[in-house]
Scaffold this motif. Structure first.
Motif, mmCIF file in Angstrom:
data_model
loop_
_atom_site.group_PDB
_atom_site.id
_atom_site.type_symbol
_atom_site.label_atom_id
_atom_site.label_comp_id
_atom_site.label_asym_id
_atom_site.label_seq_id
_atom_site.Cartn_x
_atom_site.Cartn_y
_atom_site.Cartn_z
ATOM 1 N N SER A 118 0.938 -1.182 -0.077
ATOM 2 C CA SER A 118 -0.103 0.071 -0.003
ATOM 3 C C SER A 118 0.932 1.244 0.096
ATOM 4 N N GLU A 119 0.446 2.144 -0.653
ATOM 5 C CA GLU A 119 1.114 3.532 -0.586
ATOM 6 C C GLU A 119 0.737 4.466 0.623
ATOM 7 N N HIS A 120 -0.508 4.484 1.171
ATOM 8 C CA HIS A 120 -0.676 5.002 2.394
ATOM 9 C C HIS A 120 -0.583 3.927 3.601
ATOM 10 N N THR A 121 -0.455 4.642 4.600
ATOM 11 C CA THR A 121 -0.182 3.606 5.913
ATOM 12 C C THR A 121 -1.247 4.126 6.747
ATOM 13 N N ILE A 122 -1.731 3.363 7.462
ATOM 14 C CA ILE A 122 -2.661 3.806 8.618
ATOM 15 C C ILE A 122 -2.167 3.502 9.782
ATOM 16 N N ASN A 123 -2.062 4.473 10.862
ATOM 17 C CA ASN A 123 -1.547 4.392 12.111
ATOM 18 C C ASN A 123 0.052 3.800 12.263
ATOM 19 N N SER A 124 0.527 3.906 11.021
ATOM 20 C CA SER A 124 1.991 3.721 10.600
ATOM 21 C C SER A 124 2.056 2.102 10.080
ATOM 22 N N VAL A 125 0.882 1.580 9.799
ATOM 23 C CA VAL A 125 0.949 0.314 9.543
ATOM 24 C C VAL A 125 0.778 0.091 7.889
ATOM 25 N N ARG A 126 1.338 -0.646 7.186
ATOM 26 C CA ARG A 126 1.533 -0.663 5.773
ATOM 27 C C ARG A 126 0.618 -1.782 5.403
ATOM 28 N N TYR A 127 -0.170 -1.808 4.539
ATOM 29 C CA TYR A 127 -1.102 -2.849 4.016
ATOM 30 C C TYR A 127 -0.370 -3.578 2.755
ATOM 31 N N PRO A 128 -0.892 -4.837 2.490
ATOM 32 C CA PRO A 128 -0.272 -5.694 1.273
ATOM 33 C C PRO A 128 -0.682 -4.955 -0.129
ATOM 34 N N LEU A 129 -1.893 -4.291 -0.188
ATOM 35 C CA LEU A 129 -2.479 -3.805 -1.565
ATOM 36 C C LEU A 129 -3.037 -2.774 -1.290
ATOM 37 N N GLU A 130 -3.214 -1.714 -2.590
ATOM 38 C CA GLU A 130 -3.959 -0.617 -2.415
ATOM 39 C C GLU A 130 -4.453 -0.288 -3.659
ATOM 40 N N VAL A 131 -5.813 -0.107 -3.673
ATOM 41 C CA VAL A 131 -6.731 -0.093 -5.064
ATOM 42 C C VAL A 131 -6.836 1.326 -5.110
ATOM 43 N N HIS A 132 -6.511 2.164 -6.196
ATOM 44 C CA HIS A 132 -6.929 3.574 -6.369
ATOM 45 C C HIS A 132 -7.878 3.642 -7.670
ATOM 46 N N MET A 133 -9.045 4.298 -7.373
ATOM 47 C CA MET A 133 -10.033 4.738 -8.032
ATOM 48 C C MET A 133 -10.057 6.307 -8.354
ATOM 49 N N VAL A 134 -9.715 6.465 -9.545
ATOM 50 C CA VAL A 134 -9.166 7.893 -9.961
ATOM 51 C C VAL A 134 -10.293 8.549 -10.740
ATOM 52 N N HIS A 135 -10.785 9.647 -10.219
ATOM 53 C CA HIS A 135 -12.207 10.349 -10.618
ATOM 54 C C HIS A 135 -11.736 11.582 -11.156
ATOM 55 N N ARG A 136 -12.444 12.187 -12.104
ATOM 56 C CA ARG A 136 -12.330 13.631 -12.502
ATOM 57 C C ARG A 136 -13.408 14.305 -12.506
ATOM 58 N N ASN A 137 -13.115 15.588 -11.890
ATOM 59 C CA ASN A 137 -14.119 16.563 -11.471
ATOM 60 C C ASN A 137 -14.881 16.911 -13.175
ATOM 61 N N ARG A 138 -16.355 16.697 -12.980
ATOM 62 C CA ARG A 138 -17.041 16.979 -14.170
ATOM 63 C C ARG A 138 -16.776 18.244 -14.756
ATOM 64 N N LEU A 139 -16.377 19.179 -13.894
ATOM 65 C CA LEU A 139 -16.142 20.803 -14.522
ATOM 66 C C LEU A 139 -15.064 20.713 -15.566
ATOM 67 N N TYR A 140 -14.167 19.692 -15.413
ATOM 68 C CA TYR A 140 -13.107 19.850 -16.400
ATOM 69 C C TYR A 140 -13.255 18.700 -17.387
ATOM 70 N N PRO A 141 -12.893 18.988 -18.631
ATOM 71 C CA PRO A 141 -13.033 18.060 -19.872
ATOM 72 C C PRO A 141 -12.276 16.625 -19.775
ATOM 73 N N ASN A 142 -10.983 16.659 -19.118
ATOM 74 C CA ASN A 142 -10.293 15.760 -19.463
ATOM 75 C C ASN A 142 -9.126 15.468 -18.242
ATOM 76 N N MET A 143 -8.392 14.600 -18.221
ATOM 77 C CA MET A 143 -7.581 14.444 -16.818
ATOM 78 C C MET A 143 -6.556 15.534 -16.960
ATOM 79 N N THR A 144 -5.893 15.837 -18.193
ATOM 80 C CA THR A 144 -4.954 16.736 -18.269
ATOM 81 C C THR A 144 -5.255 18.187 -17.759
ATOM 82 N N VAL A 145 -6.441 18.634 -18.075
ATOM 83 C CA VAL A 145 -7.046 19.676 -17.498
ATOM 84 C C VAL A 145 -7.256 19.810 -15.965
#
Ligand SMILES: [Zn+2]
Length: 304
Positions: A118-145
Protein backbone atom coordinates in the motif's frame (compact mmCIF):
# COMPACT_ATOMS: atom_id res chain seq x y z
CA UNK A 1 27.09 25.11 -13.23
CA UNK A 2 23.85 25.77 -11.41
CA UNK A 3 22.34 27.19 -14.55
CA UNK A 4 23.26 24.05 -16.47
CA UNK A 5 21.64 21.81 -13.84
CA UNK A 6 18.54 23.99 -13.85
CA UNK A 7 18.30 23.85 -17.65
CA UNK A 8 18.53 20.08 -17.64
CA UNK A 9 15.74 19.85 -15.06
CA UNK A 10 13.48 22.19 -17.02
CA UNK A 11 14.16 20.40 -20.27
CA UNK A 12 13.55 16.96 -18.86
CA UNK A 13 10.49 17.73 -16.83
CA UNK A 14 8.83 19.09 -19.96
CA UNK A 15 9.93 16.26 -22.22
CA UNK A 16 7.67 13.25 -22.76
CA UNK A 17 10.65 10.91 -22.73
CA UNK A 18 11.19 11.88 -19.10
CA UNK A 19 7.72 10.65 -18.17
CA UNK A 20 8.54 7.16 -19.42
CA UNK A 21 11.84 7.09 -17.55
CA UNK A 22 10.81 7.09 -13.91
CA UNK A 23 11.00 4.02 -11.73
CA UNK A 24 10.49 2.52 -8.29
CA UNK A 25 13.42 1.14 -6.26
CA UNK A 26 13.75 -2.66 -6.47
CA UNK A 27 13.18 -3.44 -2.78
CA UNK A 28 13.06 -7.18 -3.48
CA UNK A 29 16.77 -7.25 -4.29
CA UNK A 30 17.85 -4.35 -2.05
CA UNK A 31 15.55 -3.53 0.84
CA UNK A 32 17.56 -0.38 1.62
CA UNK A 33 17.43 0.98 -1.93
CA UNK A 34 16.90 4.75 -1.84
CA UNK A 35 13.81 6.20 -3.48
CA UNK A 36 14.80 7.83 -6.78
CA UNK A 37 14.26 11.52 -7.42
CA UNK A 38 11.38 11.99 -9.86
CA UNK A 39 11.96 15.72 -10.32
CA UNK A 40 9.55 18.63 -10.61
CA UNK A 41 6.69 18.86 -8.10
CA UNK A 42 7.51 15.34 -6.90
CA UNK A 43 10.58 16.87 -5.25
CA UNK A 44 9.45 20.44 -4.55
CA UNK A 45 5.72 20.07 -3.76
CA UNK A 46 4.23 20.84 -0.37
CA UNK A 47 1.02 18.76 -0.55
CA UNK A 48 2.41 15.45 -1.75
CA UNK A 49 1.01 11.93 -1.37
CA UNK A 50 1.00 9.32 0.03
CA UNK A 51 1.16 10.10 3.76
CA UNK A 52 0.75 8.20 6.99
CA UNK A 53 -2.85 8.55 8.19
CA UNK A 54 -2.77 8.69 11.97
CA UNK A 55 -6.10 8.56 13.83
CA UNK A 56 -4.73 10.42 16.86
CA UNK A 57 -3.57 13.38 14.73
CA UNK A 58 -6.70 13.58 12.57
CA UNK A 59 -9.58 15.98 13.07
CA UNK A 60 -12.98 14.41 13.57
CA UNK A 61 -15.40 15.12 10.69
CA UNK A 62 -18.99 14.38 9.78
CA UNK A 63 -20.29 14.83 6.26
CA UNK A 64 -23.27 13.78 4.20
CA UNK A 65 -23.07 10.26 2.85
CA UNK A 66 -20.79 9.67 -0.16
CA UNK A 67 -22.86 8.58 -3.17
CA UNK A 68 -21.34 6.09 -5.60
CA UNK A 69 -23.73 6.09 -8.57
CA UNK A 70 -23.86 2.95 -10.77
CA UNK A 71 -20.84 1.29 -9.11
CA UNK A 72 -22.81 -1.99 -9.03
CA UNK A 73 -22.99 -2.13 -12.83
CA UNK A 74 -21.14 -4.86 -14.67
CA UNK A 75 -18.53 -3.32 -16.95
CA UNK A 76 -19.04 -3.78 -20.67
CA UNK A 77 -16.00 -2.23 -22.37
CA UNK A 78 -13.32 -2.58 -19.73
CA UNK A 79 -9.71 -2.98 -20.76
CA UNK A 80 -6.57 -3.63 -18.76
CA UNK A 81 -3.02 -2.48 -19.42
CA UNK A 82 0.43 -2.98 -17.93
CA UNK A 83 1.71 0.61 -18.17
CA UNK A 84 5.12 -0.30 -16.77
CA UNK A 85 4.24 1.16 -13.36
CA UNK A 86 1.02 -0.64 -12.46
CA UNK A 87 -1.87 -2.61 -13.83
CA UNK A 88 -4.61 -0.21 -14.85
CA UNK A 89 -8.21 -0.66 -15.97
CA UNK A 90 -9.76 1.89 -18.31
CA UNK A 91 -13.04 2.58 -20.12
CA UNK A 92 -15.54 2.18 -17.33
CA UNK A 93 -19.21 2.56 -18.17
CA UNK A 94 -20.45 6.11 -18.59
CA UNK A 95 -22.25 7.75 -15.71
CA UNK A 96 -20.27 6.25 -12.85
CA UNK A 97 -20.25 9.26 -10.58
CA UNK A 98 -19.04 9.99 -7.06
CA UNK A 99 -20.63 12.88 -5.17
CA UNK A 100 -21.69 13.89 -1.66
CA UNK A 101 -19.48 13.66 1.41
CA UNK A 102 -17.37 16.81 1.66
CA UNK A 103 -17.16 17.12 -2.14
CA UNK A 104 -18.47 20.25 -3.80
CA UNK A 105 -18.69 18.72 -7.29
CA UNK A 106 -19.52 15.54 -9.21
CA UNK A 107 -16.57 13.28 -10.01
CA UNK A 108 -16.57 10.72 -12.82
CA UNK A 109 -14.64 7.43 -12.60
CA UNK A 110 -11.74 7.51 -15.10
CA UNK A 111 -9.56 4.52 -14.24
CA UNK A 112 -8.61 2.06 -11.52
CA UNK A 113 -5.08 0.80 -10.82
CA UNK A 114 -3.29 -1.04 -8.04
CA UNK A 115 -0.23 -0.61 -5.83
CA UNK A 116 1.57 -3.44 -4.09
CA UNK A 117 2.33 -2.82 -1.11
CA UNK A 118 0.00 0.00 0.00
CA UNK A 119 1.03 3.63 -0.55
CA UNK A 120 -0.84 5.09 2.42
CA UNK A 121 -0.17 3.69 5.85
CA UNK A 122 -2.78 3.86 8.62
CA UNK A 123 -1.41 4.40 12.13
CA UNK A 124 2.03 3.60 10.64
CA UNK A 125 0.89 0.17 9.42
CA UNK A 126 1.44 -0.75 5.78
CA UNK A 127 -1.02 -3.02 3.95
CA UNK A 128 -0.21 -5.53 1.18
CA UNK A 129 -2.34 -3.89 -1.52
CA UNK A 130 -4.00 -0.56 -2.31
CA UNK A 131 -6.53 0.02 -5.08
CA UNK A 132 -6.87 3.56 -6.46
CA UNK A 133 -10.14 4.64 -8.06
CA UNK A 134 -9.28 7.81 -9.96
CA UNK A 135 -12.11 10.29 -10.58
CA UNK A 136 -12.19 13.51 -12.63
CA UNK A 137 -14.17 16.60 -11.64
CA UNK A 138 -16.93 16.92 -14.26
CA UNK A 139 -16.19 20.64 -14.52
CA UNK A 140 -13.07 19.74 -16.47
CA UNK A 141 -13.09 18.00 -19.88
CA UNK A 142 -10.16 15.62 -19.36
CA UNK A 143 -7.50 14.49 -16.89
CA UNK A 144 -4.85 16.84 -18.26
CA UNK A 145 -7.00 19.87 -17.49
CA UNK A 146 -8.20 18.41 -14.19
CA UNK A 147 -4.63 17.98 -12.91
CA UNK A 148 -4.11 21.75 -13.00
CA UNK A 149 -6.89 22.46 -10.47
CA UNK A 150 -6.71 21.79 -6.74
CA UNK A 151 -10.15 20.13 -6.81
CA UNK A 152 -9.61 18.44 -10.18
CA UNK A 153 -9.30 14.83 -9.06
CA UNK A 154 -10.66 12.59 -6.33
CA UNK A 155 -8.88 9.30 -5.68
CA UNK A 156 -10.68 6.75 -3.53
CA UNK A 157 -8.14 4.43 -1.89
CA UNK A 158 -9.13 0.93 -0.75
CA UNK A 159 -6.60 -0.97 1.36
CA UNK A 160 -6.39 -4.75 1.63
CA UNK A 161 -5.22 -6.78 4.63
CA UNK A 162 -3.52 -10.19 4.61
CA UNK A 163 -5.96 -13.06 4.86
CA UNK A 164 -6.23 -16.80 4.22
CA UNK A 165 -9.27 -16.19 2.05
CA UNK A 166 -8.70 -15.18 -1.56
CA UNK A 167 -10.50 -12.03 -2.67
CA UNK A 168 -12.90 -12.84 -5.53
CA UNK A 169 -12.75 -9.40 -7.19
CA UNK A 170 -8.93 -9.31 -7.06
CA UNK A 171 -9.06 -12.88 -8.40
CA UNK A 172 -11.00 -11.75 -11.46
CA UNK A 173 -8.36 -9.06 -12.13
CA UNK A 174 -5.57 -11.65 -11.73
CA UNK A 175 -7.21 -13.86 -14.39
CA UNK A 176 -6.24 -11.23 -16.97
CA UNK A 177 -2.66 -10.69 -15.80
CA UNK A 178 -1.13 -13.43 -17.97
CA UNK A 179 -2.07 -11.41 -21.04
CA UNK A 180 -0.32 -8.22 -19.91
CA UNK A 181 2.55 -9.22 -17.63
CA UNK A 182 5.40 -9.56 -20.17
CA UNK A 183 7.56 -6.52 -20.99
CA UNK A 184 6.54 -6.96 -24.64
CA UNK A 185 2.95 -6.26 -23.54
CA UNK A 186 3.67 -2.90 -21.87
CA UNK A 187 1.13 -0.26 -23.00
CA UNK A 188 -0.83 -2.84 -25.01
CA UNK A 189 -4.34 -3.04 -23.49
CA UNK A 190 -6.38 -6.23 -23.48
CA UNK A 191 -10.14 -6.54 -23.15
CA UNK A 192 -11.25 -7.76 -19.74
CA UNK A 193 -13.32 -10.81 -20.53
CA UNK A 194 -14.85 -11.68 -17.17
CA UNK A 195 -17.38 -9.50 -15.43
CA UNK A 196 -16.32 -7.03 -12.75
CA UNK A 197 -18.40 -4.56 -10.78
CA UNK A 198 -16.43 -1.76 -9.15
CA UNK A 199 -18.47 -2.17 -5.95
CA UNK A 200 -16.88 -5.63 -5.60
CA UNK A 201 -13.61 -3.81 -4.87
CA UNK A 202 -15.19 -1.70 -2.12
CA UNK A 203 -15.93 -2.47 1.53
CA UNK A 204 -19.39 -2.31 3.16
CA UNK A 205 -18.56 0.74 5.26
CA UNK A 206 -18.29 3.74 2.96
CA UNK A 207 -19.01 6.34 5.64
CA UNK A 208 -15.70 5.96 7.46
CA UNK A 209 -12.60 7.34 5.76
CA UNK A 210 -9.62 9.68 5.97
CA UNK A 211 -9.70 12.69 3.65
CA UNK A 212 -6.99 15.25 2.90
CA UNK A 213 -5.61 17.45 0.12
CA UNK A 214 -2.75 15.70 -1.70
CA UNK A 215 -1.22 14.80 -5.03
CA UNK A 216 -0.87 12.14 -7.67
CA UNK A 217 1.63 9.56 -6.37
CA UNK A 218 3.31 9.22 -9.77
CA UNK A 219 4.97 11.90 -11.96
CA UNK A 220 3.92 14.68 -12.51
CA UNK A 221 2.83 14.42 -8.82
CA UNK A 222 0.26 17.16 -9.59
CA UNK A 223 -1.23 18.62 -6.40
CA UNK A 224 -4.80 18.29 -7.60
CA UNK A 225 -6.09 15.33 -5.61
CA UNK A 226 -8.68 15.16 -2.86
CA UNK A 227 -7.89 11.84 -1.21
CA UNK A 228 -10.56 9.60 0.32
CA UNK A 229 -8.95 6.56 1.96
CA UNK A 230 -11.56 4.16 3.32
CA UNK A 231 -10.86 2.82 6.82
CA UNK A 232 -12.47 -0.60 6.33
CA UNK A 233 -10.00 -2.91 4.62
CA UNK A 234 -10.70 -5.97 2.45
CA UNK A 235 -9.03 -9.39 2.60
CA UNK A 236 -6.43 -10.59 0.07
CA UNK A 237 -3.99 -13.50 0.21
CA UNK A 238 -0.23 -12.99 -0.17
CA UNK A 239 -0.38 -15.49 -3.05
CA UNK A 240 -2.75 -13.12 -4.84
CA UNK A 241 -0.48 -10.12 -4.21
CA UNK A 242 2.49 -12.13 -5.53
CA UNK A 243 0.69 -12.52 -8.87
CA UNK A 244 1.01 -8.76 -9.40
CA UNK A 245 4.76 -8.92 -8.76
CA UNK A 246 5.15 -10.95 -11.97
CA UNK A 247 4.41 -7.79 -13.97
CA UNK A 248 7.48 -6.75 -15.99
CA UNK A 249 8.44 -3.08 -16.37
CA UNK A 250 11.62 -3.68 -18.33
CA UNK A 251 13.13 -6.61 -20.19
CA UNK A 252 13.30 -9.47 -17.67
CA UNK A 253 12.69 -7.09 -14.72
CA UNK A 254 9.72 -7.64 -12.45
CA UNK A 255 7.80 -4.85 -10.76
CA UNK A 256 8.19 -6.25 -7.24
CA UNK A 257 6.84 -3.09 -5.60
CA UNK A 258 5.19 0.07 -6.90
CA UNK A 259 4.48 2.20 -3.88
CA UNK A 260 5.88 5.69 -3.41
CA UNK A 261 7.57 6.36 -0.08
CA UNK A 262 5.69 8.44 2.53
CA UNK A 263 5.68 12.22 2.06
CA UNK A 264 5.81 15.06 4.58
CA UNK A 265 2.42 16.27 5.84
CA UNK A 266 3.57 19.94 6.10
CA UNK A 267 0.83 21.08 8.49
CA UNK A 268 -1.95 19.72 6.30
CA UNK A 269 -5.17 18.74 8.00
CA UNK A 270 -6.30 15.14 7.78
CA UNK A 271 -9.99 14.67 8.57
CA UNK A 272 -11.24 11.35 9.88
CA UNK A 273 -14.86 11.14 8.75
CA UNK A 274 -17.40 8.91 10.40
CA UNK A 275 -20.73 9.86 8.87
CA UNK A 276 -24.02 9.17 10.60
CA UNK A 277 -26.00 7.29 7.98
CA UNK A 278 -29.15 6.95 10.06
CA UNK A 279 -29.98 10.65 10.05
CA UNK A 280 -28.32 11.67 6.79
CA UNK A 281 -25.83 13.81 8.71
CA UNK A 282 -27.68 17.15 8.80
CA UNK A 283 -24.78 18.73 10.70
CA UNK A 284 -22.43 18.11 7.79
CA UNK A 285 -24.73 19.37 5.07
CA UNK A 286 -23.04 22.71 4.54
CA UNK A 287 -19.51 21.39 4.95
CA UNK A 288 -17.39 21.01 1.83
CA UNK A 289 -13.86 20.49 0.70
CA UNK A 290 -13.47 24.26 1.09
CA UNK A 291 -13.70 23.65 4.82
CA UNK A 292 -10.72 21.31 4.69
CA UNK A 293 -8.69 23.96 2.86
CA UNK A 294 -9.76 26.56 5.46
CA UNK A 295 -8.72 24.24 8.26
CA UNK A 296 -5.38 23.73 6.52
CA UNK A 297 -4.84 27.49 6.44
CA UNK A 298 -5.89 27.86 10.09
CA UNK A 299 -3.48 25.11 11.10
CA UNK A 300 -0.64 26.83 9.27
CA UNK A 301 -1.36 30.05 11.18
CA UNK A 302 -1.27 28.15 14.44
CA UNK A 303 2.13 26.70 13.65
CA UNK A 304 3.70 29.90 12.33
ZN1 LIG B 1 -2.21 5.12 -7.56
Amino acid sequence: MHFVTFSILVCCSLGLSWAAGWNYPDLENNKDAPFPSWGGLCDSGKRQSPINLEAKWALKGKFDKLKFKNYDDEQKNLDMVNNGHSVQMNHFNDDMVLQGGGLGHEYELEQIHLHWWSEHTINSVRYPLEVHMVHRNRLYPNMTVATSFKDGIVVVGVLFHVSNSPNAAIGSIIKNLDDVQAYSRVNKPVTVANSLAVSDLMPQTLGSYYTYAGSLTTPSCAESVIWIVLTETLPVTLEQVNEFKKIEYSSGKQLYNNYRFLQTINNRVVVLVDSDHRTGGAAGRTASFGLILLLAMAAQKLFL
